[in-house]
Design a protein around this motif. Structure first.
Motif, PDB file in Angstrom:
ATOM      1  N   GLN A 161       0.833  -1.201   0.000  1.00  0.00           N
ATOM      2  CA  GLN A 161       0.000   0.000   0.000  1.00  0.00           C
ATOM      3  C   GLN A 161       0.874   1.260   0.000  1.00  0.00           C
ATOM      4  O   GLN A 161       0.560   2.248  -0.666  1.00  0.00           O
ATOM      5  N   GLN A 165       1.064   4.052  -2.880  1.00  0.00           N
ATOM      6  CA  GLN A 165       0.868   5.471  -2.530  1.00  0.00           C
ATOM      7  C   GLN A 165       2.023   6.318  -3.048  1.00  0.00           C
ATOM      8  O   GLN A 165       1.801   7.386  -3.634  1.00  0.00           O
ATOM      9  N   SER A 170      -3.888   5.386  -6.799  1.00  0.00           N
ATOM     10  CA  SER A 170      -4.944   5.571  -5.808  1.00  0.00           C
ATOM     11  C   SER A 170      -5.218   4.279  -5.040  1.00  0.00           C
ATOM     12  O   SER A 170      -4.938   3.177  -5.527  1.00  0.00           O
ATOM     13  N   ALA A 171      -5.784   4.430  -3.842  1.00  0.00           N
ATOM     14  CA  ALA A 171      -6.117   3.266  -3.018  1.00  0.00           C
ATOM     15  C   ALA A 171      -7.133   2.368  -3.717  1.00  0.00           C
ATOM     16  O   ALA A 171      -7.053   1.139  -3.643  1.00  0.00           O
TER      17      ALA A 171
END
Length: 281
Positions: A161, A165, A170-171
């Motif tokens: 993650q 980032q 994007s998440a």
């Protein structure tokens, strides 16, 4: 802007207002084409940073293995499975001699407690910021390393993650890539089992046919689609994914030629899933 301005002026000189309108349109098309070519070389960065193909390939190569090493160490120690996965990855790329040594050195550098992940990704992104397909492939390779033991540990997911980032992904899209890779991983495992069962079938002359290589649900998941996807959705997703993973295009943008096999394998999985869905429809 200059294309539209000059086109309008010259058009007015030769054809008054009709010529000005035509000149404006031609100038607009020129500006649009110029901008696309300018973006392809990385904007002003492409002119001033010495960002040639070999430098980009070298940076992708070293950064990729360094971050792989960092992810492998995310649980506190590098397991034998992660070492085997990195070795298999080097074998798949056909790395020998000096190239293999460079990959091993980068992998060890990533394992070092002093390794600065954020700074390393920032340097990488500065060069590849306009090449989104390569940023995504970079992340997919790191996910592949994390999945090398068949599951994703909590520490590995958190680290992925962060990588996502830092890359500017994007998440939401990270979750999409992760889910699609999980489907691709299962898809490939199922294919291997199917090929093995086929081999056993012919060797033993069994009466029962082996189970299909994969289901429609699995094939849709490889394309990042749900079970309610239409034929139009399938074709659109297929074309988009094939464009993103086209080996020749990625190499021209900075993917090391050694890593073409990674892109080829992903393209083959996408192609296999699409062909299955075409037959199933």
């Amino acid at each position: 802007m200059w294309g539209k301005l000059l086109g309008t002026c010259f058009g007015f000189m030769f054809g008054r207002w009709i010529g000005a309108i035509l000149g404006f349109w031609l100038g607009h098309m020129f500006d649009k084409s110029l901008k696309q070519n300018f973006d392809k070389v990385g904007g002003f960065q492409g002119f001033f940073s010495g960002d040639d193909l070999h430098q980009r390939q070298a940076l992708f190569f070293s950064s990729c293995f360094a971050v792989m090493g960092h992810i492998a160490k995310s649980n506190g120690r590098v397991s034998e499975i992660h070492i085997q996965a990195a070795t298999a990855f080097m074998d798949e790329m056909g790395l020998h001699g000096e190239n293999r040594q460079e990959a091993q050195n980068a992998f060890r550098a990533g394992k070092d407690p002093e390794f600065q992940l954020k700074e390393a990704i920032a340097d990488f992104k500065e060069v590849f910021a306009r090449r989104y397909d390569l940023l995504q492939l970079f992340l997919e390779i790191q996910i592949q390393m994390a999945f090398s033991d068949g599951h994703l540990a909590a520490q590995e997911k958190q680290l992925l993650q962060k990588v996502s980032q830092y890359l500017g992904i994007s998440a939401t899209h990270f979750r999409f890539i992760l889910k699609r890779y999980q489907a691709e991983f299962n898809f490939r495992q199922q294919q291997q089992r199917f090929q093995q069962s086929q081999q056993n079938h012919y060797q033993r002359k069994e009466q029962t046919q082996p189970e299909p290589a994969f289901s429609k649900t699995q094939a849709l998941a490889v394309l990042g689609l749900q079970s309610d996807a239409s034929d139009k959705d399938i074709k659109r997703a297929y074309r988009k994914l094939m464009a993103q993973h086209h080996p020749d295009k990625l190499v021209s943008q900075g993917l090391p030629e050694h890593m073409m096999e990674v892109a080829k394998r992903k393209s083959q999985d996408i192609q296999s899933a699409y062909e299955f869905l075409k037959k199933a429809s």
